[in-house]
Enzyme design. Structure first.
Site, PDB file in Angstrom:
ATOM      1  N   TYR A 159      54.148  40.221  42.918  1.00  0.00           N
ATOM      2  CA  TYR A 159      53.643  41.648  43.200  1.00  0.00           C
ATOM      3  C   TYR A 159      53.732  42.984  43.592  1.00  0.00           C
ATOM      4  CZ  TYR A 159      50.962  37.231  42.070  1.00  0.00           C
ATOM      5  OH  TYR A 159      50.083  36.382  41.819  1.00  0.00           O
ATOM      6  N   ALA A 197      43.445  34.270  40.445  1.00  0.00           N
ATOM      7  CA  ALA A 197      43.688  33.055  40.179  1.00  0.00           C
ATOM      8  C   ALA A 197      42.094  32.010  39.193  1.00  0.00           C
ATOM      9  CB  ALA A 197      44.439  32.294  41.128  1.00  0.00           C
ATOM     10  N   ARG A 240      55.298  33.342  33.423  1.00  0.00           N
ATOM     11  CA  ARG A 240      55.124  32.398  35.038  1.00  0.00           C
ATOM     12  C   ARG A 240      54.531  31.152  33.948  1.00  0.00           C
ATOM     13  NH1 ARG A 240      51.808  35.536  39.228  1.00  0.00           N
ATOM     14  NH2 ARG A 240      52.398  33.997  40.583  1.00  0.00           N
ATOM     15  N   PRO A 250      40.671  37.171  44.273  1.00  0.00           N
ATOM     16  CA  PRO A 250      40.632  36.413  45.493  1.00  0.00           C
ATOM     17  C   PRO A 250      42.449  36.253  46.250  1.00  0.00           C
ATOM     18  CG  PRO A 250      40.370  34.709  43.807  1.00  0.00           C
ATOM     19  CD  PRO A 250      39.775  35.639  42.850  1.00  0.00           C
ATOM     20  N   ASN A 251      42.717  36.700  47.073  1.00  0.00           N
ATOM     21  CA  ASN A 251      44.075  37.258  47.385  1.00  0.00           C
ATOM     22  C   ASN A 251      44.300  38.504  47.006  1.00  0.00           C
ATOM     23  OD1 ASN A 251      44.786  33.967  47.985  1.00  0.00           O
ATOM     24  ND2 ASN A 251      44.347  33.236  46.530  1.00  0.00           N
ATOM     25  N   GLU A 261      40.799  43.618  31.343  1.00  0.00           N
ATOM     26  CA  GLU A 261      41.751  42.380  32.414  1.00  0.00           C
ATOM     27  C   GLU A 261      43.002  42.792  32.701  1.00  0.00           C
ATOM     28  OE1 GLU A 261      41.838  39.421  30.685  1.00  0.00           O
ATOM     29  OE2 GLU A 261      43.262  37.968  31.940  1.00  0.00           O
ATOM     30  N   ARG A 267      52.162  39.240  50.416  1.00  0.00           N
ATOM     31  CA  ARG A 267      51.808  38.164  50.106  1.00  0.00           C
ATOM     32  C   ARG A 267      52.632  38.384  48.648  1.00  0.00           C
ATOM     33  NH1 ARG A 267      47.743  37.206  44.422  1.00  0.00           N
ATOM     34  NH2 ARG A 267      48.246  35.261  44.766  1.00  0.00           N
ATOM     35  N   ASN A 320      40.820  42.203  37.489  1.00  0.00           N
ATOM     36  CA  ASN A 320      42.001  41.910  37.883  1.00  0.00           C
ATOM     37  C   ASN A 320      41.617  39.989  38.978  1.00  0.00           C
ATOM     38  OD1 ASN A 320      43.960  39.835  38.470  1.00  0.00           O
ATOM     39  ND2 ASN A 320      45.409  41.726  39.727  1.00  0.00           N
ATOM     40  N   HIS A 348      46.197  42.502  35.370  1.00  0.00           N
ATOM     41  CA  HIS A 348      47.228  41.597  35.935  1.00  0.00           C
ATOM     42  C   HIS A 348      48.267  42.402  36.828  1.00  0.00           C
ATOM     43  CE1 HIS A 348      45.125  38.328  34.941  1.00  0.00           C
ATOM     44  NE2 HIS A 348      44.944  38.394  34.246  1.00  0.00           N
TER      45      HIS A 348
HETATM   46  C1  DQA Z   1      47.616  37.726  39.272  1.00  0.00           C
HETATM   47  C2  DQA Z   1      48.039  37.119  38.174  1.00  0.00           C
HETATM   48  C3  DQA Z   1      47.253  34.992  38.622  1.00  0.00           C
HETATM   49  O1  DQA Z   1      47.642  33.660  38.166  1.00  0.00           O
HETATM   50  C4  DQA Z   1      47.022  34.583  39.925  1.00  0.00           C
HETATM   51  O2  DQA Z   1      46.482  33.682  40.385  1.00  0.00           O
HETATM   52  C5  DQA Z   1      47.196  36.087  40.908  1.00  0.00           C
HETATM   53  C6  DQA Z   1      47.450  37.496  40.561  1.00  0.00           C
HETATM   54  C7  DQA Z   1      48.349  39.079  38.871  1.00  0.00           C
HETATM   55  O3  DQA Z   1      47.819  40.431  39.330  1.00  0.00           O
HETATM   56  O4  DQA Z   1      49.300  39.394  38.658  1.00  0.00           O
HETATM   57  O5  DQA Z   1      46.779  36.284  42.565  1.00  0.00           O
HETATM   58  O6  DQA Z   1      46.125  37.953  37.969  1.00  0.00           O
END
Ligand code: DQA
Length: 153
Positions: A30, A85, A115, A17-18, A106, A25, A82, A108
């Site tokens: 990011y 959240a 964080r 998501p997002n 995985e 964003r 990835n 990120h």
């Molecule tokens: C994320 C890190 C997560 O904590 C966050 O909710 C994201 C992006 C990252 O790519 O750094 O949406 O997965």
């Protein structure tokens, strides 16, 4: 006998998501790169190889679970994910990955350990082959490099 490196390899890239908002964003966290940039760059890295990439992004937990389940029977060999959240909340996505039993990395973009405390726990990391966190878009490239070298039977 077929040479290992000539075998077609299907790699599924799953964005949670997002991540469709990358570029807009929180760029201070990011970066300015968009999801299209990331996917295009990964595709470029597989040109002239036996690797086929399949991209999937969703903001919905159930759709992400359905896509992961599909990987069980659609010829996917490896997953780069990835979970965004859902990393920190989704037992259901973890269970889906455990069920399909495919090797996965995985990724990120940000360093989740530098964080907020709620980001320090991942429901995925202990099942993953490896975790890349904090290297920005390069993390996807490194994961892909590993996935392309990964032996499939
Ligand atoms: C994320 C890190 C997560 O904590 C966050 O909710 C994201 C992006 C990252 O790519 O750094 O949406 O997965």
């Amino acid at each position: 006998m077929e040479v290992e490196s000539k075998k077609l390899k299907n790699i599924l890239i799953v964005h949670g998501p997002n991540l469709n908002l990358l570029g807009l964003r929180e760029p201070e966290i990011y970066g300015a790169v968009t999801l299209e940039d990331i996917n295009r760059n990964l595709s470029r890295l597989t040109e002239n190889t036996v690797t086929q990439l399949h991209f999937y992004q969703s903001n919905s937990e159930s759709e992400l679970i359905n896509r992961i389940q599909q990987a069980m029977s659609d010829g996917t060999h490896f997953i780069i994910i990835n979970p965004a959240a859902y990393t920190h909340t989704s037992v259901a996505m973890r269970d889906a990955l455990a069920a399909v039993k495919l090797p996965f990395i995985e990724v990120h973009l940000s360093n989740i350990y530098s964080r907020e405390a709620f980001r320090h726990h991942s429901y995925f990391s202990d099942l993953a082959i490896g975790v890349i966190s904090g290297l920005g878009a390069l993390g996807y490239e490194l994961a892909l490099q590993y996935a392309m070298a990964f032996r499939i039977d």
